[in-house]
Design an enzyme around this catalytic site. Structure first.
Site: not given
Ligand code: C5P
Length: 230
Positions: A11, A34, A61-64, A66, A68-69, A117, A179, A188, A209
């Protein structure tokens, strides 16, 4: 035998910070890293190419999420980066997840985010108008993810047991919010130690972290890796 490695969340806002962080590690220490939205949007695909060239494994980790195409086309492009793991939002639906699989192929691990989360049950009910418990929603999304032939989900460590119950023991659970005992929790809400995460069946842990902000990142990493493999 190959020891499972904690995945380190890079990060950071730029390449210089990444290089500074990685300079704490010997060059033969191959890491699982990541890359999230911040770093990817700042540096572009070159960040992944750079890390792969150094011999590291990469979870993108881009969490697409949109149509489907669009997700299929984007995944086809991202697959060329040879990432080891990538993800989408299960809320995009089974059709979108199947499209993601077609685009990404089977070379790496493809997982889905169920409920973030950071989402509370109250917020889920009010914002998404899902009138079940949070756990029911997470279980439902995990089942849909398995139905779409994805490899697993990102989830809180507390949810691993119900997810495995709703799917199969081989369905992967990747858990952030880890942790080491006695360390700072940060923002968190629900945390677990590496040992606890291991005991409840988590397949991968993501740690940010406690490693990237440690005075001794190498020492912190090895302590967490040892605890994770205990
Ligand atoms: O610093 P910390 O160990 O809390 O970092 C956890 C990492 O996992 C961050 O990159 C965060 O964005 C990510 N993450 C998370 N919870 C999720 C999904 C991803 O904490 N549900």
């Amino acid at each position: 035998m190959f020891e499972p490695r904690p995945i380190i969340a890079l990060d950071f806002p730029d390449m210089a910070s990444v290089k500074r962080f990685l300079s704490h590690f010997p060059s033969d220490e191959k890491l699982y890293l990541k890359v999230g939205m911040e770093l990817f949007y700042a540096c572009g695909p070159e960040i992944v190419t750079y890390l792969k060239e150094q011999g590291h494994s990469v979870f993108l980790d881009l969490k697409l999420h949109d149509i489907p195409n669009t997700v299929e086309s984007a995944m086809r492009v991202l697959a060329k980066l040879k990432v080891d793991m990538i993800n989408v939002h299960a809320a995009g639906g089974v059709e979108m997840m199947r499209a993601a699989r077609r685009g990404f192929g089977h070379e790496g691990i493809l997982i889905a985010v169920t409920q973030l989360t950071s989402t509370t049950e109250k917020a889920m009910q009010a914002d998404q108008n899902i009138q079940t418990s949070l756990v029911d929603s997470v279980q439902h999304y995990a089942q849909k993810t398995a139905e779409a032939d994805l490899d697993g989900v990102v989830c809180s460590a507390q949810e691993v047991a119900v997810i495995k119950e709703a799917t199969t023991a081989g369905f992967l659970c990747l858990t952030p919010g880890i942790r080491p005992k006695g360390s700072s929790v940060g923002d968190q809400k629900r945390v677990m130690s590496p040992q606890e995460a291991r005991a409840i069946g988590s397949n991968f842990i993501v740690v940010g972290r406690p490693i990237i902000q440690a005075e001794d990142p190498l020492g912190a990493y090895h302590a967490i890796k040892t605890a994770w493999n205990a």
